[in-house]
Design a protein around this motif. Sequence first.
Motif, mmCIF file in Angstrom:
data_model
loop_
_atom_site.group_PDB
_atom_site.id
_atom_site.type_symbol
_atom_site.label_atom_id
_atom_site.label_comp_id
_atom_site.label_asym_id
_atom_site.label_seq_id
_atom_site.Cartn_x
_atom_site.Cartn_y
_atom_site.Cartn_z
ATOM 1 N N SER A 96 19.169 -9.641 24.522
ATOM 2 C CA SER A 96 19.819 -9.970 23.299
ATOM 3 C C SER A 96 18.605 -10.040 22.697
ATOM 4 N N PHE A 97 19.079 -8.996 21.453
ATOM 5 C CA PHE A 97 17.734 -8.671 20.181
ATOM 6 C C PHE A 97 17.636 -9.478 19.054
ATOM 7 N N GLN A 98 16.352 -9.139 19.060
ATOM 8 C CA GLN A 98 15.323 -9.772 18.159
ATOM 9 C C GLN A 98 14.825 -8.136 16.962
ATOM 10 N N ARG A 99 13.890 -9.086 16.267
ATOM 11 C CA ARG A 99 12.937 -7.701 15.150
ATOM 12 C C ARG A 99 13.264 -6.390 15.903
ATOM 13 N N PRO A 100 13.910 -5.514 14.854
ATOM 14 C CA PRO A 100 14.003 -3.969 15.020
ATOM 15 C C PRO A 100 12.025 -3.894 15.916
ATOM 16 N N SER B 161 24.156 -13.889 10.587
ATOM 17 C CA SER B 161 23.421 -13.242 10.251
ATOM 18 C C SER B 161 23.914 -11.759 10.281
ATOM 19 N N GLY B 162 24.578 -11.462 11.325
ATOM 20 C CA GLY B 162 25.149 -9.992 11.638
ATOM 21 C C GLY B 162 23.952 -9.038 12.153
ATOM 22 N N ARG B 163 22.563 -9.716 11.784
ATOM 23 C CA ARG B 163 21.059 -9.021 13.110
ATOM 24 C C ARG B 163 21.435 -8.524 14.387
ATOM 25 N N PHE C 139 24.537 -7.254 15.935
ATOM 26 C CA PHE C 139 25.156 -6.449 15.843
ATOM 27 C C PHE C 139 24.535 -4.922 14.950
ATOM 28 N N ARG C 140 23.645 -5.126 13.981
ATOM 29 C CA ARG C 140 23.204 -4.246 13.214
ATOM 30 C C ARG C 140 22.252 -3.869 14.472
ATOM 31 N N SER C 141 21.716 -4.672 14.914
ATOM 32 C CA SER C 141 20.537 -3.660 16.273
ATOM 33 C C SER C 141 21.291 -3.162 16.865
ATOM 34 N N LEU C 142 22.412 -3.305 17.175
ATOM 35 C CA LEU C 142 23.823 -2.564 18.586
ATOM 36 C C LEU C 142 24.226 -1.309 18.426
ATOM 37 N N PHE C 143 24.494 -2.220 15.944
ATOM 38 C CA PHE C 143 24.515 -0.427 15.629
ATOM 39 C C PHE C 143 23.871 1.256 16.160
ATOM 40 N N THR C 144 22.607 0.064 15.765
ATOM 41 C CA THR C 144 21.920 1.158 15.000
ATOM 42 C C THR C 144 20.682 1.739 16.585
#
Length: 274
Positions: free
Chosen positions: A80-84, A124-126, A128-133
């Motif tokens: 589970s992703f949260q803040r970068p 918001s896509g957050r 996916f953005r974290s996973l892509f990064t």
Amino acid sequence: MTVPFRWDLVTPDRLGSLLDDVTVPEMGYLGELCRCAGKVLARGGNGDLVFVGRSLDSMFDLLGGALEGTDHRLARLPLSFQRPEDHTRPRVLRAREILTDLGITPASLARRTRPVTFVDVVSSGRTFRSLFTLLDDWIAEEREPWPVIRLKIRFVGVTRRTATSPNAVRWKDYADWPRRLPAASVVNVSLDAMTWSHFGNWQQKLTRWFPPHRWVSGAAETQRDDRTRKALAEAVRLVELGRTREVRQMIARAIDGEPALAEPWLRALRSRLA
């Protein structure tokens, strides 16, 4: 446990008396879930589906039964992703280890024939953005060929269905990272708003939440209380339903009309399901 424990319900693991006297919850969402699952398969680009987090565990279970005996692979990425800023170096390294356990590394992505398709509910896509990064930084460090790998990763966002409009702005319109992938590699599938909220917000999950601060320290012990046992009964039933001819045909019908039906892999899969 280094990652949250979850029973293998397709093989399956022995459940003993865990489900004794447990009533299977009502699944009024089944038809909508089948429709969405068929669309996810069709738009997944013949990729191995990797379900991110816990939100779509019910789709994972349903397809686990429906795709049994086919060459389509399913996996769960429990992160589970949260803040970068939560992604410190130790956490990033642990996330890479978890991806490696799934066979997802920069080297394997560059050499695999079938893409990896990440699936999750999206607002918001957050995530996916974290996973892509996470993947992008790792690929750069390993110096694997990005022009090759960009063709091997895909993202399917399951969104809340709203009224269609030519002026609608979608989550990926706000992000820059999807522009680094082919247009067909980042796609959406809509889900009825109530069902989307049920899976994303309300449904009792079988596994424990696994945010970044637990990636290194390890997952909390699996509960076996009444709520968890009901979630287990629901998951077991979804796998069973996925094996039925009726449900497989519902998934197959959802594929009808999809542009990818022009491709042999999807025609073969639809025929197998029907």
